[in-house]
Design an enzyme around this catalytic site. Structure first.
Site: not given
Length: 203
Positions: A58-59, A61, A64, A66, A81, A177
């Site tokens: 999924m993504g 960063g 790490g 996801v 995650k 954030d």
């Protein structure tokens, strides 16, 4: 009420077959070295413990990756995650788990923030299992060429987010954030706050 149409990703159940290349469906994949940055190396269709099967990435960063996975016990898709095998990120992940568990204990309806399902250590990687939600508000805006939302929808989403922030403040937590990337869409009319690793506790 004006609503948004969220993109859907129906599960590819062909990857959930009982056998894969003659290997039992719950078997662990072969051990591999992490990449040079400490990210877990995987292949779609492999297991992440005997409980979860990897569907897609999924993504990614700084912390790490996801992955969207199938939870065999709960019979649902989840977001996992997988934290990089680096001490400072593992330590931060444990703090995030504490925050997520505190939120879950105090949010019986689960409507304010992303809900943690489970967590575990897999091959030196902290893995945090959360409910699978829709895209972030930022991703949705980007895919729709940043077209503005109707004012009634802006008002409704804004009210939900303010309630979520107030809920966290009542628990002496501050989300540091808040931005569209950290607001996940639950449906065409509902949203939740994510990225609770950036919360701080008020003494």
């Amino acid at each position: 009420m004006t609503t948004m149409v969220l993109p859907s990703h129906p599960p590819d159940y062909t990857c959930f077959s009982l056998l894969s290349k003659g290997v039992a469906r719950n078997a662990s994949p072969p051990r591999r070295e992490d990449d040079k940055d400490g990210h877990y190396v995987f292949a779609v269709g492999e297991n992440l413990t005997s409980r979860y099967k990897i569907y897609r990435k999924m993504g990614e960063g700084t912390f790490g990756q996801v992955l969207e996975c199938w939870d065999r016990e709960r019979k649902e898709m989840v977001a996992i995650k997988i934290v990089r095998a680096v001490n400072k990120y593992s330590d931060a992940a444990m703090i995030e788990i504490d925050v997520l568990q505190k939120l879950a204990r105090n949010d019986a309806t689960g409507k304010h923030c992303v809900q943690i399902r489970n967590w575990f250590d897999y091959r030196n990687h902290i893995c945090i299992v959360c409910e699978k939600l829709g895209p972030s508000l930022y991703d949705f805006l980007r895919k729709t060429a940043y077209r503005p939302f109707p004012i009634d929808l802006v008002r409704e989403l804004g009210e939900q987010l303010l309630e979520s922030v107030a809920f966290m403040h009542a628990l002496k937590l501050i989300h540091t954030d808040l931005k569209p990337e950290n607001i996940l869409l639950v449906s065409s009319e509902d949203a939740k706050l994510a990225e609770n690793k950036v919360c701080i506790t008020i003494a």
